[in-house]
Design a protein around this motif. Structure first.
Motif, PDB file in Angstrom:
ATOM      1  N   LEU A  73       6.465  -6.299   6.754  1.00  0.00           N
ATOM      2  CA  LEU A  73       7.187  -7.121   6.239  1.00  0.00           C
ATOM      3  C   LEU A  73       8.561  -7.454   7.137  1.00  0.00           C
ATOM      4  CD1 LEU A  73       5.654  -5.739   3.159  1.00  0.00           C
ATOM      5  CD2 LEU A  73       4.905  -8.145   4.516  1.00  0.00           C
ATOM      6  N   ARG A  74       9.173  -8.360   6.432  1.00  0.00           N
ATOM      7  CA  ARG A  74      10.553  -8.686   6.203  1.00  0.00           C
ATOM      8  C   ARG A  74      11.271  -8.299   5.066  1.00  0.00           C
ATOM      9  NH1 ARG A  74      12.771 -13.427   7.526  1.00  0.00           N
ATOM     10  NH2 ARG A  74      11.248 -13.733   9.293  1.00  0.00           N
ATOM     11  N   ARG A  75      12.276  -7.956   4.662  1.00  0.00           N
ATOM     12  CA  ARG A  75      13.395  -7.127   3.857  1.00  0.00           C
ATOM     13  C   ARG A  75      12.456  -8.377   2.238  1.00  0.00           C
ATOM     14  NH1 ARG A  75      17.503  -4.081   4.128  1.00  0.00           N
ATOM     15  NH2 ARG A  75      18.398  -4.962   1.765  1.00  0.00           N
ATOM     16  N   GLY A  76      12.681  -8.184   1.407  1.00  0.00           N
ATOM     17  CA  GLY A  76      11.645  -9.108   0.323  1.00  0.00           C
ATOM     18  C   GLY A  76      10.453  -9.217   0.820  1.00  0.00           C
ATOM     19  N   GLY A  77       9.844  -9.411   1.824  1.00  0.00           N
ATOM     20  CA  GLY A  77       7.807  -8.991   1.224  1.00  0.00           C
ATOM     21  C   GLY A  77       7.545  -8.502   0.712  1.00  0.00           C
ATOM     22  N   THR A  78       6.143  -9.035   1.137  1.00  0.00           N
ATOM     23  CA  THR A  78       5.053  -9.065   0.132  1.00  0.00           C
ATOM     24  C   THR A  78       3.706  -8.330   0.571  1.00  0.00           C
ATOM     25  OG1 THR A  78       5.305  -9.851  -1.810  1.00  0.00           O
ATOM     26  CG2 THR A  78       3.251  -9.253  -1.515  1.00  0.00           C
ATOM     27  N   ALA A  79       2.936  -7.348   0.452  1.00  0.00           N
ATOM     28  CA  ALA A  79       1.558  -6.841   1.603  1.00  0.00           C
ATOM     29  C   ALA A  79       0.753  -6.984   0.185  1.00  0.00           C
ATOM     30  CB  ALA A  79       2.390  -5.482   2.017  1.00  0.00           C
ATOM     31  N   THR A  80      -0.051  -7.216   0.704  1.00  0.00           N
ATOM     32  CA  THR A  80      -1.440  -8.060   0.226  1.00  0.00           C
ATOM     33  C   THR A  80      -2.424  -7.173   0.882  1.00  0.00           C
ATOM     34  OG1 THR A  80      -0.719  -9.476  -1.155  1.00  0.00           O
ATOM     35  CG2 THR A  80      -2.665  -8.590  -1.190  1.00  0.00           C
ATOM     36  N   ILE A  81      -3.163  -6.054  -0.287  1.00  0.00           N
ATOM     37  CA  ILE A  81      -4.635  -4.869   0.394  1.00  0.00           C
ATOM     38  C   ILE A  81      -5.876  -5.885   0.008  1.00  0.00           C
ATOM     39  CG2 ILE A  81      -5.508  -2.964   0.316  1.00  0.00           C
ATOM     40  CD1 ILE A  81      -2.736  -3.386   1.885  1.00  0.00           C
ATOM     41  N   LEU A  82      -6.417  -5.154   0.777  1.00  0.00           N
ATOM     42  CA  LEU A  82      -7.999  -6.433   0.334  1.00  0.00           C
ATOM     43  C   LEU A  82      -9.079  -5.496   0.374  1.00  0.00           C
ATOM     44  CD1 LEU A  82      -7.384 -10.231   1.507  1.00  0.00           C
ATOM     45  CD2 LEU A  82      -6.830  -9.093  -1.325  1.00  0.00           C
ATOM     46  N   GLY A  83      -8.836  -4.598   1.379  1.00  0.00           N
ATOM     47  CA  GLY A  83      -9.733  -3.855   2.259  1.00  0.00           C
ATOM     48  C   GLY A  83     -10.286  -3.269   1.452  1.00  0.00           C
ATOM     49  N   MET A  84     -11.586  -2.807   1.352  1.00  0.00           N
ATOM     50  CA  MET A  84     -11.618  -1.888   0.641  1.00  0.00           C
ATOM     51  C   MET A  84     -11.477   0.089   1.436  1.00  0.00           C
ATOM     52  SD  MET A  84     -15.228  -3.439  -0.715  1.00  0.00           S
ATOM     53  CE  MET A  84     -16.200  -1.468  -1.336  1.00  0.00           C
ATOM     54  N   ILE A  85     -10.487   0.970   0.773  1.00  0.00           N
ATOM     55  CA  ILE A  85     -10.204   1.987   1.609  1.00  0.00           C
ATOM     56  C   ILE A  85     -10.807   3.077   0.498  1.00  0.00           C
ATOM     57  CG2 ILE A  85      -8.052   3.472   1.293  1.00  0.00           C
ATOM     58  CD1 ILE A  85      -6.281   1.103   1.651  1.00  0.00           C
TER      59      ILE A  85
ATOM     60  N   LEU B  20      14.097   0.113  -0.639  1.00  0.00           N
ATOM     61  CA  LEU B  20      14.898  -0.354  -0.983  1.00  0.00           C
ATOM     62  C   LEU B  20      15.299  -1.427  -0.596  1.00  0.00           C
ATOM     63  CD1 LEU B  20      17.031   3.129  -0.649  1.00  0.00           C
ATOM     64  CD2 LEU B  20      16.264   1.603  -2.867  1.00  0.00           C
ATOM     65  N   THR B  21      14.330  -1.740   0.681  1.00  0.00           N
ATOM     66  CA  THR B  21      14.301  -2.917   1.409  1.00  0.00           C
ATOM     67  C   THR B  21      13.856  -4.044  -0.037  1.00  0.00           C
ATOM     68  OG1 THR B  21      12.458  -2.733   1.990  1.00  0.00           O
ATOM     69  CG2 THR B  21      14.299  -2.085   3.488  1.00  0.00           C
ATOM     70  N   GLY B  22      13.290  -3.768  -0.586  1.00  0.00           N
ATOM     71  CA  GLY B  22      13.027  -5.247  -2.158  1.00  0.00           C
ATOM     72  C   GLY B  22      11.525  -5.824  -1.995  1.00  0.00           C
ATOM     73  N   LYS B  23      10.816  -4.547  -0.624  1.00  0.00           N
ATOM     74  CA  LYS B  23       8.711  -5.348  -0.408  1.00  0.00           C
ATOM     75  C   LYS B  23       8.381  -4.699  -1.270  1.00  0.00           C
ATOM     76  CE  LYS B  23       9.950  -3.850   4.896  1.00  0.00           C
ATOM     77  NZ  LYS B  23       8.943  -3.334   5.484  1.00  0.00           N
ATOM     78  N   LYS B  24       7.225  -5.951  -1.028  1.00  0.00           N
ATOM     79  CA  LYS B  24       5.762  -5.180  -2.285  1.00  0.00           C
ATOM     80  C   LYS B  24       5.047  -4.979  -1.797  1.00  0.00           C
ATOM     81  CE  LYS B  24       8.404  -8.180  -5.433  1.00  0.00           C
ATOM     82  NZ  LYS B  24       9.686  -8.623  -4.488  1.00  0.00           N
ATOM     83  N   LEU B  25       4.568  -4.006  -2.570  1.00  0.00           N
ATOM     84  CA  LEU B  25       2.818  -3.351  -1.874  1.00  0.00           C
ATOM     85  C   LEU B  25       1.806  -4.104  -2.982  1.00  0.00           C
ATOM     86  CD1 LEU B  25       1.345  -2.237  -0.022  1.00  0.00           C
ATOM     87  CD2 LEU B  25       1.631  -0.272  -1.057  1.00  0.00           C
ATOM     88  N   GLN B  26       0.693  -4.575  -2.895  1.00  0.00           N
ATOM     89  CA  GLN B  26       0.139  -4.864  -4.435  1.00  0.00           C
ATOM     90  C   GLN B  26      -1.552  -5.075  -3.910  1.00  0.00           C
ATOM     91  OE1 GLN B  26       1.212  -8.824  -5.431  1.00  0.00           O
ATOM     92  NE2 GLN B  26       0.224 -10.327  -3.745  1.00  0.00           N
ATOM     93  N   GLY B  27      -1.910  -5.174  -4.939  1.00  0.00           N
ATOM     94  CA  GLY B  27      -3.312  -5.097  -4.756  1.00  0.00           C
ATOM     95  C   GLY B  27      -4.077  -5.937  -5.225  1.00  0.00           C
ATOM     96  N   SER B  28      -5.373  -6.200  -4.882  1.00  0.00           N
ATOM     97  CA  SER B  28      -5.894  -8.008  -4.701  1.00  0.00           C
ATOM     98  C   SER B  28      -7.704  -7.168  -4.604  1.00  0.00           C
ATOM     99  CB  SER B  28      -5.922  -8.113  -4.129  1.00  0.00           C
ATOM    100  OG  SER B  28      -6.411 -10.134  -4.481  1.00  0.00           O
TER     101      SER B  28
END
Length: 361
Positions: free
Chosen positions: A269-281, A295-303
Motif C-alpha cells: 500500500l501507498r501512504r493512506g492506502g487500504t488493504a481488504t482481506i477476503l481470504g479465509m485465514i 503512522l502512514t495512515g494505512k488501513k487494514l480491514q476485513g470483509s
C-alpha cells in the motif's frame, strides 16, 4: 433427492439419498440448477475450519423456486433465484444499519427441536452448511437467503454471483469504493480475485495489478482486466511492486487466505492506502504488521461477502453481466455432474483451476 454428504473431515464426499423437509414459515424450496465449487467449501471439507457433521457442503448456487412456506413476502414459485450463505433477518442492528452480510440473528434458522431441513435416509439430521447445503438437487432456505433475478440470466453463471463475484466485486464497489484512475492490486487470481479485477476495471481503476504464482491464472487476470501481472515467487516482489506503482497502490485486495499474503497486501500500500482481506485465514494463524507503519495512515480491514447488500447488489450485478460489462464466462473452467465433486475438490487442492460448476439436469 441426491446430495453430496460430508461425514468425516478429510474424507471424500459421498453421493447419497437425502430427505428434505417441507417449507416452513418464511422458507423457500429451490430446485438447484447450478452450484460453484468454491475453495471455501474445501476449507471445511479438509478440516481447516471445523463444522458439525454430517453435513451437505456447497454455498454458491442458483436455481428455480418450487414452493414457498407461509409468510414469504418477496419470492414466488417459478422465480429464478441466487442464494447467499449470510442469510439476514432484516431487523437486527447489522441489518438496519446497512450491513446485512454481518447478520447472525438465529431467527433465520430452524429452532432446536424442530424437524431438520435435511436428514439422511435413516433419519439422522444433517447440520445446515452455511445456511444453504447447496451440493444437492434441492435447497430449503430462509427467504432472506435468496434473491429473485431476471430469467434472462443463465443460471450456471448466476451461481457464481452467490460467493466469488459478490465477494470480489463487493470488495471493490463497497469496501474500497475505488474511484476512476486509482490503483488496485489483487493478490490471488482465483474466482474471488478475478471478480475483484473485473470490478476494478468496471470502476475505472488506472493500474490493476494481479499477483498470482500460476502463469495460466495471470493470463486469465489480464483477460479479466488486469493491466499488469506479477509472480509472487520472484525475488524482490515487494520492491518490484512499489517501483511499478510509484510507492504503492491505493487499494490492495487479498483473496488467498494466508498470513503472508495478508502482510503483502499491507506492505504494497501507498501512504493512506487500504488493504481488504477476503481470504479465509485458518484458525491459529496470525498476521504481523510492523507497528510504525500505522503512522502512514494505512488501513487494514476485513470483509465478508464484500459487504454486499444482497437484494440491491445482486440484481445490479446480473444486469452488468447482461449488459456485457461483468465477465462471468471466463471464470468457468468446467461444467460437471454432482458425481464429479471429489475430482473438482482435488483440482482446487492443486490450485490450477478457477471454477468448476456443477449443473443439475
Amino acid at each position: 433427492m441426491k446430495a453430496a454428504v460430508l461425514r468425516e473431515a478429510g474424507k471424500p464426499l459421498t453421493i447419497e439419498e437425502v430427505r428434505v423437509s417441507k417449507p416452513g414459515p418464511r422458507e423457500v424450496l429451490i430446485r438447484t440448477a447450478a452450484v460453484g465449487v468454491c475453495r471455501s467449501d474445501l476449507h471445511f471439507i479438509d478440516g481447516a475450519f471445523p463444522h458439525p457433521l454430517p453435513t451437505v457442503p456447497g454455498h454458491e448456487a442458483a436455481g428455480i423456486v418450487e414452493a414457498v412456506g407461509s409468510d414469504v413476502a418477496q419470492i414466488r414459485p417459478g422465480d429464478h433465484v441466487i442464494t447467499f450463505f449470510t442469510v439476514f433477518c432484516g431487523s437486527c442492528e447489522m441489518c438496519v444499519t446497512g450491513r446485512p452480510s454481518l447478520c447472525i440473528d438465529p431467527s433465520t434458522r430452524r429452532a432446536k427441536g424442530e424437524e431438520p431441513r435435511l436428514s439422511l435416509a435413516d433419519g439422522t439430521p444433517l447440520a445446515p452448511f452455511l445456511n444453504l447445503s447447496a451440493f444437492a438437487e434441492t435447497m430449503l432456505v430462509h427467504e432472506n437467503a435468496c434473491v429473485a433475478i431476471s430469467k434472462e440470466m443463465p443460471l450456471d453463471r448466476a451461481a457464481l454471483l452467490g460467493c466469488a463475484v459478490i465477494t470480489g466485486a463487493g470488495a471493490i464497489f463497497n469496501d474500497s469504493r475505488v474511484r476512476p484512475g486509482e490503483s488496485v492490486a489483487v493478490i490471488g487470481a482465483g474466482g474471488i480475485g478475478l471478480s475483484a479485477i473485473n470490478a476494478a476495471k468496471i470502476a475505472g481503476a488506472g493500474m490493476i495489478l494481479a499477483v498470482d504464482p500460476v502463469p495460466e491464472k495471470r493470463q486469465l487476470a489480464l483477460k479479466m482486466g488486469a493491466t499488469h501481472v506479477v509472480d509472487p515467487g520472484e525475488d524482490g516482489i515487494l520492491k518490484t511492486v512499489l517501483k511499478m506503482t510509484d510507492g504503492g497502490v491505493h487499494y490492495a485486495i487479498e483473496a488467498v487466505g494466508r498470513p503472508n499474503t495478508a502482510e503483502l497486501a499491507w506492505n504494497i500500500l501507498r501512504r493512506g492506502g487500504t488493504a481488504t482481506i477476503l481470504g479465509m485465514i485458518a484458525p491459529g494463524n496470525n498476521v504481523s504488521i510492523p507497528g510504525p507503519t500505522f503512522l502512514t495512515g494505512k488501513k487494514l480491514q476485513g470483509s465478508l461477502l464484500g459487504s454486499t447488500r444482497f437484494p440491491i447488489d445482486m440484481p445490479r450485478l446480473v444486469q452488468m453481466y447482461l449488459d456485457g460489462k461483468l465477465d462471468l464466462d471466463t471464470m468457468v473452467a468446467e461444467r460437471i455432474r454432482l458425481e464429479d465433486i471429489n475430482d473438482a475438490m482435488e483440482k482446487l487442492r492443486k490450485g490450477d483451476t478457477v471454477r468448476s460448476v456443477i449443473e443439475f439436469a
